[in-house]
Design a protein around this motif. Structure first.
Motif, PDB file in Angstrom:
ATOM      1  N   PHE A  20       0.889  -1.173   0.173  1.00  0.00           N
ATOM      2  CA  PHE A  20      -0.116   0.014  -0.165  1.00  0.00           C
ATOM      3  C   PHE A  20       0.928   1.402  -0.037  1.00  0.00           C
ATOM      4  O   PHE A  20       0.500   2.181  -0.626  1.00  0.00           O
ATOM      5  CB  PHE A  20      -1.053  -0.069   1.421  1.00  0.00           C
ATOM      6  N   GLY A  21       1.963   1.244   0.911  1.00  0.00           N
ATOM      7  CA  GLY A  21       2.840   2.329   0.934  1.00  0.00           C
ATOM      8  C   GLY A  21       3.278   2.510  -0.290  1.00  0.00           C
ATOM      9  O   GLY A  21       3.507   4.010  -1.028  1.00  0.00           O
ATOM     10  N   TYR A  22       3.673   1.721  -1.263  1.00  0.00           N
ATOM     11  CA  TYR A  22       4.283   2.057  -2.738  1.00  0.00           C
ATOM     12  C   TYR A  22       3.158   2.747  -3.470  1.00  0.00           C
ATOM     13  O   TYR A  22       3.554   3.787  -4.196  1.00  0.00           O
ATOM     14  CB  TYR A  22       4.830   0.685  -3.106  1.00  0.00           C
ATOM     15  N   PHE A  23       2.140   2.054  -3.693  1.00  0.00           N
ATOM     16  CA  PHE A  23       0.717   2.687  -4.525  1.00  0.00           C
ATOM     17  C   PHE A  23       0.657   4.044  -3.922  1.00  0.00           C
ATOM     18  O   PHE A  23       0.101   4.905  -4.794  1.00  0.00           O
ATOM     19  CB  PHE A  23      -0.304   1.733  -4.703  1.00  0.00           C
ATOM     20  N   PHE A  24       0.417   4.217  -2.491  1.00  0.00           N
ATOM     21  CA  PHE A  24      -0.110   5.407  -2.195  1.00  0.00           C
ATOM     22  C   PHE A  24       1.129   6.364  -2.581  1.00  0.00           C
ATOM     23  O   PHE A  24       0.879   7.648  -3.049  1.00  0.00           O
ATOM     24  CB  PHE A  24      -0.133   5.374  -0.636  1.00  0.00           C
ATOM     25  N   TRP A  25       2.506   6.283  -2.638  1.00  0.00           N
ATOM     26  CA  TRP A  25       3.382   7.073  -2.931  1.00  0.00           C
ATOM     27  C   TRP A  25       3.261   7.608  -4.338  1.00  0.00           C
ATOM     28  O   TRP A  25       3.240   8.815  -4.816  1.00  0.00           O
ATOM     29  CB  TRP A  25       4.838   6.490  -2.752  1.00  0.00           C
ATOM     30  N   LEU A  26       2.951   6.532  -5.037  1.00  0.00           N
ATOM     31  CA  LEU A  26       2.577   7.025  -6.449  1.00  0.00           C
ATOM     32  C   LEU A  26       1.472   7.842  -6.556  1.00  0.00           C
ATOM     33  O   LEU A  26       1.440   8.892  -7.414  1.00  0.00           O
ATOM     34  CB  LEU A  26       2.241   5.675  -7.487  1.00  0.00           C
ATOM     35  N   MET A  27       0.334   7.738  -5.903  1.00  0.00           N
ATOM     36  CA  MET A  27      -0.898   8.546  -6.052  1.00  0.00           C
ATOM     37  C   MET A  27      -0.608  10.060  -5.482  1.00  0.00           C
ATOM     38  O   MET A  27      -1.196  10.999  -5.802  1.00  0.00           O
ATOM     39  CB  MET A  27      -2.038   7.770  -5.147  1.00  0.00           C
ATOM     40  N   LEU A  28       0.427   9.961  -4.437  1.00  0.00           N
ATOM     41  CA  LEU A  28       0.559  11.372  -3.945  1.00  0.00           C
ATOM     42  C   LEU A  28       1.313  11.889  -4.969  1.00  0.00           C
ATOM     43  O   LEU A  28       1.323  13.231  -5.172  1.00  0.00           O
ATOM     44  CB  LEU A  28       1.759  10.932  -2.458  1.00  0.00           C
ATOM     45  N   THR A  29       2.409  11.367  -5.597  1.00  0.00           N
ATOM     46  CA  THR A  29       3.035  12.226  -6.722  1.00  0.00           C
ATOM     47  C   THR A  29       2.342  12.669  -7.714  1.00  0.00           C
ATOM     48  O   THR A  29       2.479  13.920  -8.284  1.00  0.00           O
ATOM     49  CB  THR A  29       4.242  11.377  -7.309  1.00  0.00           C
ATOM     50  N   ILE A  30       1.286  12.035  -8.075  1.00  0.00           N
ATOM     51  CA  ILE A  30       0.179  12.421  -8.894  1.00  0.00           C
ATOM     52  C   ILE A  30      -0.497  13.686  -8.518  1.00  0.00           C
ATOM     53  O   ILE A  30      -0.875  14.823  -9.131  1.00  0.00           O
ATOM     54  CB  ILE A  30      -0.807  11.107  -9.175  1.00  0.00           C
ATOM     55  N   SER A  31      -0.952  13.522  -7.204  1.00  0.00           N
ATOM     56  CA  SER A  31      -1.585  14.663  -6.594  1.00  0.00           C
ATOM     57  C   SER A  31      -0.510  15.902  -6.621  1.00  0.00           C
ATOM     58  O   SER A  31      -1.203  17.061  -6.657  1.00  0.00           O
ATOM     59  CB  SER A  31      -1.974  14.447  -4.955  1.00  0.00           C
ATOM     60  N   LEU A  32       0.417  15.858  -6.122  1.00  0.00           N
ATOM     61  CA  LEU A  32       1.395  16.732  -6.046  1.00  0.00           C
ATOM     62  C   LEU A  32       1.784  17.837  -7.482  1.00  0.00           C
ATOM     63  O   LEU A  32       2.297  18.752  -7.257  1.00  0.00           O
ATOM     64  CB  LEU A  32       3.053  16.435  -5.589  1.00  0.00           C
ATOM     65  N   GLU A  33       1.383  17.043  -8.324  1.00  0.00           N
ATOM     66  CA  GLU A  33       1.590  17.753  -9.663  1.00  0.00           C
ATOM     67  C   GLU A  33       0.539  18.863  -9.824  1.00  0.00           C
ATOM     68  O   GLU A  33       0.919  19.877 -10.543  1.00  0.00           O
ATOM     69  CB  GLU A  33       1.173  16.698 -10.887  1.00  0.00           C
ATOM     70  N   TYR A  34      -0.360  18.836  -8.780  1.00  0.00           N
ATOM     71  CA  TYR A  34      -1.311  20.300  -8.867  1.00  0.00           C
ATOM     72  C   TYR A  34      -1.243  21.102  -7.782  1.00  0.00           C
ATOM     73  O   TYR A  34      -2.231  21.910  -7.491  1.00  0.00           O
ATOM     74  CB  TYR A  34      -2.884  19.350  -8.896  1.00  0.00           C
ATOM     75  N   ILE A  35       0.114  21.065  -7.293  1.00  0.00           N
ATOM     76  CA  ILE A  35       0.489  21.997  -6.153  1.00  0.00           C
ATOM     77  C   ILE A  35       1.734  22.795  -7.093  1.00  0.00           C
ATOM     78  O   ILE A  35       2.673  22.250  -7.312  1.00  0.00           O
ATOM     79  CB  ILE A  35       0.811  21.468  -5.015  1.00  0.00           C
ATOM     80  N   PRO A  36       1.612  24.181  -7.081  1.00  0.00           N
ATOM     81  CA  PRO A  36       0.575  24.836  -6.893  1.00  0.00           C
ATOM     82  C   PRO A  36      -0.597  24.947  -7.828  1.00  0.00           C
ATOM     83  O   PRO A  36      -0.152  24.048  -8.830  1.00  0.00           O
ATOM     84  CB  PRO A  36       1.297  26.447  -7.045  1.00  0.00           C
ATOM     85  N   LEU A  37      -1.423  25.430  -7.832  1.00  0.00           N
ATOM     86  CA  LEU A  37      -2.809  25.371  -8.577  1.00  0.00           C
ATOM     87  C   LEU A  37      -2.385  25.897  -9.941  1.00  0.00           C
ATOM     88  O   LEU A  37      -1.848  27.122 -10.026  1.00  0.00           O
ATOM     89  CB  LEU A  37      -3.876  26.182  -8.030  1.00  0.00           C
ATOM     90  N   ASP A  38      -2.477  25.147 -11.059  1.00  0.00           N
ATOM     91  CA  ASP A  38      -2.177  25.273 -12.392  1.00  0.00           C
ATOM     92  C   ASP A  38      -3.196  24.745 -13.064  1.00  0.00           C
ATOM     93  O   ASP A  38      -3.026  23.289 -13.209  1.00  0.00           O
ATOM     94  CB  ASP A  38      -0.710  25.074 -12.719  1.00  0.00           C
ATOM     95  N   PRO A  39      -4.392  25.287 -13.917  1.00  0.00           N
ATOM     96  CA  PRO A  39      -4.905  24.557 -14.852  1.00  0.00           C
ATOM     97  C   PRO A  39      -4.447  24.080 -16.084  1.00  0.00           C
ATOM     98  O   PRO A  39      -5.185  23.610 -17.159  1.00  0.00           O
ATOM     99  CB  PRO A  39      -6.051  25.616 -14.967  1.00  0.00           C
ATOM    100  N   ASN A  40      -3.225  24.145 -16.279  1.00  0.00           N
ATOM    101  CA  ASN A  40      -2.210  23.712 -17.538  1.00  0.00           C
ATOM    102  C   ASN A  40      -1.435  22.577 -17.396  1.00  0.00           C
ATOM    103  O   ASN A  40      -0.337  22.617 -17.924  1.00  0.00           O
ATOM    104  CB  ASN A  40      -1.889  24.865 -18.137  1.00  0.00           C
ATOM    105  N   VAL A  41      -1.675  21.677 -16.449  1.00  0.00           N
ATOM    106  CA  VAL A  41      -0.747  20.774 -16.130  1.00  0.00           C
ATOM    107  C   VAL A  41      -1.513  19.375 -15.975  1.00  0.00           C
ATOM    108  O   VAL A  41      -2.522  19.327 -16.006  1.00  0.00           O
ATOM    109  CB  VAL A  41      -0.062  20.946 -14.538  1.00  0.00           C
ATOM    110  N   SER A  42      -0.610  18.183 -16.465  1.00  0.00           N
ATOM    111  CA  SER A  42      -1.301  17.055 -16.408  1.00  0.00           C
ATOM    112  C   SER A  42      -2.379  16.555 -16.833  1.00  0.00           C
ATOM    113  O   SER A  42      -2.900  17.206 -18.037  1.00  0.00           O
ATOM    114  CB  SER A  42      -1.217  16.426 -14.885  1.00  0.00           C
ATOM    115  N   PHE A  43      -3.437  16.044 -16.402  1.00  0.00           N
ATOM    116  CA  PHE A  43      -4.740  15.712 -16.535  1.00  0.00           C
ATOM    117  C   PHE A  43      -5.604  16.900 -17.050  1.00  0.00           C
ATOM    118  O   PHE A  43      -6.432  16.749 -18.071  1.00  0.00           O
ATOM    119  CB  PHE A  43      -5.750  14.989 -15.489  1.00  0.00           C
ATOM    120  N   LEU A  44      -5.452  18.162 -16.340  1.00  0.00           N
ATOM    121  CA  LEU A  44      -6.147  19.337 -16.742  1.00  0.00           C
ATOM    122  C   LEU A  44      -5.847  19.751 -18.249  1.00  0.00           C
ATOM    123  O   LEU A  44      -6.496  20.533 -18.968  1.00  0.00           O
ATOM    124  CB  LEU A  44      -5.971  20.315 -15.811  1.00  0.00           C
TER     125      LEU A  44
END
Length: 212
Positions: A20-44
């Motif tokens: 779980f720790g491994y997959f949680f880390w992967l999800m955390l790195t995805i979430s951190l892509e949206y910090i700071p707020l920027d509507p022109n990154v990744s999935f957005l």
């Protein structure tokens, strides 16, 4: 024999935590892509129609992304029912998990489902997923209040199976793209359903066999 079973249980718990720790880390790195707020990154980048024409979309999106990572973490600690030496950790994490899903993560997920990629087929799946996620969590909450803890545990597992769709749909996406190289929109239509239905079927099987 009893000692061997305890040792196996400890080993499985350690492997579960590490996995779980491994997959949680992967999800955390995805979430951190949206910090700071920027509507022109990744999935957005592929959601610019919604970003530009629906002012509320970003609010729902960020609510979903930022709360879901805490839902994953609190749900894991709640579901394994271990306090790790911290008083009432299981109970407190369960409260955090239920609160975040019912108030923030599931409602924002349902909203986003209406604008999912892949057309109507994908949208229907994500909206159903959102409603099932909210309902299963609310049912777990009701049963805990009624002190029907066996049923509460089963519904918490159903809820967490749906929570894990955030991980499993990405795993399926990697597998499908690697093996079959389909059209991107076809991938969305497949993983929209494959991300959560097998999870739920597995949990129902385990509940039926009284493993949970």
């Amino acid at each position: 024999m009893l000692s061997a079973k305890r040792n196996i249980s400890k080993i499985l718990t350690i492997l579960l935590v590490l996995g779980f720790g491994y997959f949680f880390w992967l999800m955390l790195t995805i979430s951190l892509e949206y910090i700071p707020l920027d509507p022109n990154v990744s999935f957005l980048m592929i959601k610019q129609t919604e970003v530009q024409h629906r002012p509320e979309y970003l609010s729902f999106f960020y609510t979903h992304v930022y709360t879901s990572i805490f839902v994953l973490l609190s749900g894991f600690f709640a579901i394994i029912r271990k306090d790790f030496g911290l008083k009432n950790l299981h109970r407190n994490m369960g409260k955090v998990y239920i609160f975040l899903i019912l108030i923030f993560a599931a409602p924002s997920g349902i909203y986003m489902g209406f604008f999912a990629n892949g057309g109507v087929f994908s949208k229907v799946s994500f909206v159903i997923l959102g409603f099932l996620w909210w309902f299963s969590t609310y049912r777990a909450y009701q049963l805990a209040r009624q002190k029907r803890f066996t049923e509460h545990k089963q519904w918490m597992w159903r809820s967490f199976a749906l929570t894990l769709s955030a991980i499993t749909l990405r795993m399926w996406k990697v597998i499908i793209v690697y093996l079959f190289h389909p059209n991107p929109m076809d991938v969305y239509q497949i993983i929209a359903w494959l991300g959560w239905i097998p999870n739920l079927l597995l949990i129902e099987y385990l509940i039926t066999k009284k493993h949970i």
